[in-house]
Design an enzyme around this catalytic site. Structure first.
Site, PDB file in Angstrom:
ATOM      1  N   ASN A 234       0.863  -1.195   0.000  1.00 14.36           N
ATOM      2  CA  ASN A 234       0.000   0.000   0.000  1.00 14.36           C
ATOM      3  C   ASN A 234       0.894   1.239   0.000  1.00 14.36           C
ATOM      4  O   ASN A 234       2.111   1.123   0.144  1.00 14.36           O
ATOM      5  CB  ASN A 234      -0.921  -0.042   1.229  1.00 14.36           C
ATOM      6  CG  ASN A 234      -0.112  -0.086   2.513  1.00 14.36           C
ATOM      7  OD1 ASN A 234       0.593   0.851   2.837  1.00 14.36           O
ATOM      8  ND2 ASN A 234      -0.172  -1.204   3.220  1.00 14.36           N
ATOM      9  N   LYS A 365     -12.827  -0.477  16.128  1.00 16.33           N
ATOM     10  CA  LYS A 365     -11.434  -0.961  16.179  1.00 16.33           C
ATOM     11  C   LYS A 365     -10.847  -0.771  17.570  1.00 16.33           C
ATOM     12  O   LYS A 365     -10.090  -1.603  18.056  1.00 16.33           O
ATOM     13  CB  LYS A 365     -10.574  -0.205  15.163  1.00 16.33           C
ATOM     14  CG  LYS A 365     -10.708  -0.786  13.784  1.00 16.33           C
ATOM     15  CD  LYS A 365      -9.914  -0.055  12.744  1.00 16.33           C
ATOM     16  CE  LYS A 365     -10.421  -0.514  11.383  1.00 16.33           C
ATOM     17  NZ  LYS A 365      -9.914   0.273  10.290  1.00 16.33           N
TER      18      LYS A 365
HETATM   19  O1  C5P Z   1      -6.040  -2.091   9.069  1.00 15.24           O
HETATM   20  P1  C5P Z   1      -6.817  -1.509  10.187  1.00 15.24           P
HETATM   21  O2  C5P Z   1      -7.610  -0.293   9.794  1.00 15.24           O
HETATM   22  O3  C5P Z   1      -7.595  -2.499  10.986  1.00 15.24           O
HETATM   23  O4  C5P Z   1      -5.661  -0.896  11.164  1.00 15.24           O
HETATM   24  C1  C5P Z   1      -5.981  -0.282  12.396  1.00 15.24           C
HETATM   25  C2  C5P Z   1      -4.820  -0.366  13.329  1.00 15.24           C
HETATM   26  O5  C5P Z   1      -4.393  -1.708  13.489  1.00 15.24           O
HETATM   27  C3  C5P Z   1      -3.575   0.393  12.905  1.00 15.24           C
HETATM   28  O6  C5P Z   1      -3.045   0.945  14.088  1.00 15.24           O
HETATM   29  C4  C5P Z   1      -2.667  -0.672  12.331  1.00 15.24           C
HETATM   30  O7  C5P Z   1      -1.300  -0.347  12.498  1.00 15.24           O
HETATM   31  C5  C5P Z   1      -3.031  -1.881  13.148  1.00 15.24           C
HETATM   32  N1  C5P Z   1      -2.911  -3.129  12.407  1.00 15.24           N
HETATM   33  C6  C5P Z   1      -2.015  -4.080  12.832  1.00 15.24           C
HETATM   34  N2  C5P Z   1      -1.932  -5.281  12.184  1.00 15.24           N
HETATM   35  C7  C5P Z   1      -2.709  -5.536  11.117  1.00 15.24           C
HETATM   36  C8  C5P Z   1      -3.615  -4.579  10.656  1.00 15.24           C
HETATM   37  C9  C5P Z   1      -3.693  -3.388  11.318  1.00 15.24           C
HETATM   38  O8  C5P Z   1      -1.289  -3.827  13.805  1.00 15.24           O
HETATM   39  N3  C5P Z   1      -2.614  -6.704  10.496  1.00 15.24           N
END
Ligand code: C5P
Length: 436
Positions: A234, A365
């Site tokens: 990304n 979240k």
């Molecule tokens: O991808 P998402 O919107 O769920 O990400 C929200 C938070 O979770 C962010 O702080 C991101 O760094 C963390 N995250 C993570 N591991 C993942 C996906 C997201 O630590 N596989």
């Protein structure tokens, strides 16, 4: 390079009297100072005050008789190492942002190409007016460093942001200006570099608010290989993670930066910072887990890929003339994994980049990942977020309170994130003899 010669611009705010202290502190630090004043500035404090402090004529009138054949603003521009405007009114910021030159301070600004610092001082409403915010952002993007105004009782009787920063903080910013890169213009569109990120940083002197604490920051994207030469990823640049790292370091923390693949300029170094470079989500999780027992605050700023190919082929996938189906499986959620195992007192902060239903998604979240804070931003706005120097966010806490941060440099967002963290941290545990 040490700063030896400073031009101090003084403009028409009641805080102009504090410019005398800035001048005096600079002189005590062995710096030669020359003062340029606007007509309004000279109504608050007379040029004589500064002439006495600097032992040099003050440049207070663009039509005044120059002291030599050369124009004051040109001769001084060749002479000065740093230009600092303190106090800087909304008016001078607007003139500097738009290139007007009708008084000694704005004229000097256009003549000078070295490190420039402004220390705004004004009423909160004027400071927070979109026009002033836009002018400050324009100046920041051009490399002008801003010494953040303080909050408190203002001369007009209001309480709020807008007090001139402490003269000692302004002097510290001036003395550190060359090493911090103030005044180096930021390439447009913003170059992906910490050097440029530093130039748009609101200069704050180091403090000890996180001394004795260990902060872990995840940053950047992950690369999930489809085959040996292709991957899912990304546009995350690691810019927010770099800003968070520098802010935690400024506050005296020991910092572990666990970063996915980013440009080396997004990996700040320096005292107290250890960089752990990883490529995939699984590697990131492993690094974070290994460090977790020693960490007080986790900030998950990485844009981790949610999916990966279960078993990537060991050879490059070749065209066959047919469509290709690659089954993806879910990656571990690092924030959630740590949220589930975190111990009492450990704080976790997440980021939520959303394109719709910002608040609902962010709060979900916060709950699901057992975070203490979530920093939510709307990535459908192309001016902010991914690979930009600025962001606009709302920080939500578990108790339902929130704080909205309007469009600001990521360094300021990082400042606000740690301000919110400070409110959640318990008392510092005394170091055990083994770790002391
Ligand atoms: O991808 P998402 O919107 O769920 O990400 C929200 C938070 O979770 C962010 O702080 C991101 O760094 C963390 N995250 C993570 N591991 C993942 C996906 C997201 O630590 N596989």
């Amino acid at each position: 390079m040490p700063v030896n010669k400073v031009v101090l611009g003084v403009t028409g705010s009641i805080a102009a009297y504090k410019a005398a202290e800035v001048c005096s502190l600079l002189r005590k630090a062995g710096v030669e100072v020359r003062v340029a004043m606007t007509a309004c500035g000279a109504r608050f404090v007379t040029p004589l005050t500064f002439e006495t402090l600097t032992q040099h004529p003050v440049y207070a009138d663009v039509f005044g008789q120059p002291k030599s054949y050369e124009m004051d603003h040109i001769a001084w521009a060749k002479w000065a190492d740093v230009f600092a405007v303190a106090p800087a009114t909304a008016n001078i910021l607007a003139k500097m942002a738009h290139g007007l030159a009708d008084d000694p301070v704005s004229t000097f600004y256009l003549s000078f190409d070295g490190p420039t610092i402004v220390a705004p001082a004004m009423n909160t409403r004027m400071l927070e007016h979109p026009a002033t915010e836009a002018n400050l952002n324009l100046l920041r993007s051009r490399g002008v460093a801003v010494v953040a105004p303080a909050e408190g009782l203002l001369a007009c009787g209001d309480v709020g942001r807008g007090k001139l920063a402490d003269p000692a903080a302004i002097v510290a910013a001036v003395l550190g200006a060359q090493s911090q890169g103030a005044g180096q213009p930021v390439a447009s569109p913003p170059a992906a570099s910490v050097a440029s990120a530093a130039t748009v940083t609101t200069l704050r002197p180091p403090d000890k608010s996180l001394a004795g604490r260990t902060v872990l920051i995840t940053s950047g994207p992950t690369h999930e290989y489809l085959d040996p030469v292709r991957f899912l990823t990304n546009p995350s640049s690691g810019r927010m993670g770099a800003a968070l790292t520098m802010e935690a370091q400024r506050r005296g923390a020991k910092v572990h930066l666990v970063s996915g693949p980013v440009s080396p300029q997004m990996l700040p170094t320096g005292e107290g910072v250890t960089v752990h470079r990883v490529t995939t989500a699984e590697q990131m999780l492993r690094a974070v887990r290994d460090l977790a027992p020693t960490v007080d605050v986790f900030v998950f700023a990485a844009a981790v890929s949610d999916f990966r190919v279960a078993t990537p082929p060991t050879h490059k996938i070749k065209r066959t003339g047919n469509s290709l189906t690659l089954p993806l499986i879910e990656n571990p959620d690092i924030a959630q994994a740590i949220g589930c195992i975190k111990e009492r007192g450990q704080i976790t902060v997440g980021f939520a980049a959303e394109t719709e239903d910002l608040e609902r998604n962010a709060l979900a979240k916060l709950e699901r990942k057992r975070l203490d804070l979530i920093v939510a931003n709307n990535v459908s706005n192309p001016r902010i977020g991914f690979d930009r120097d600025v962001n606009e966010v709302t920080i939500y806490r578990r108790d339902g309170s929130r704080r909205h941060i309007s469009e600001r440099p990521k360094s300021d967002v990082a400042f606000e994130v740690f301000e919110a963290v400070l409110g959640l941290l318990g008392p510092l545990q005394p170091a055990s003899p083994a770790t002391a």
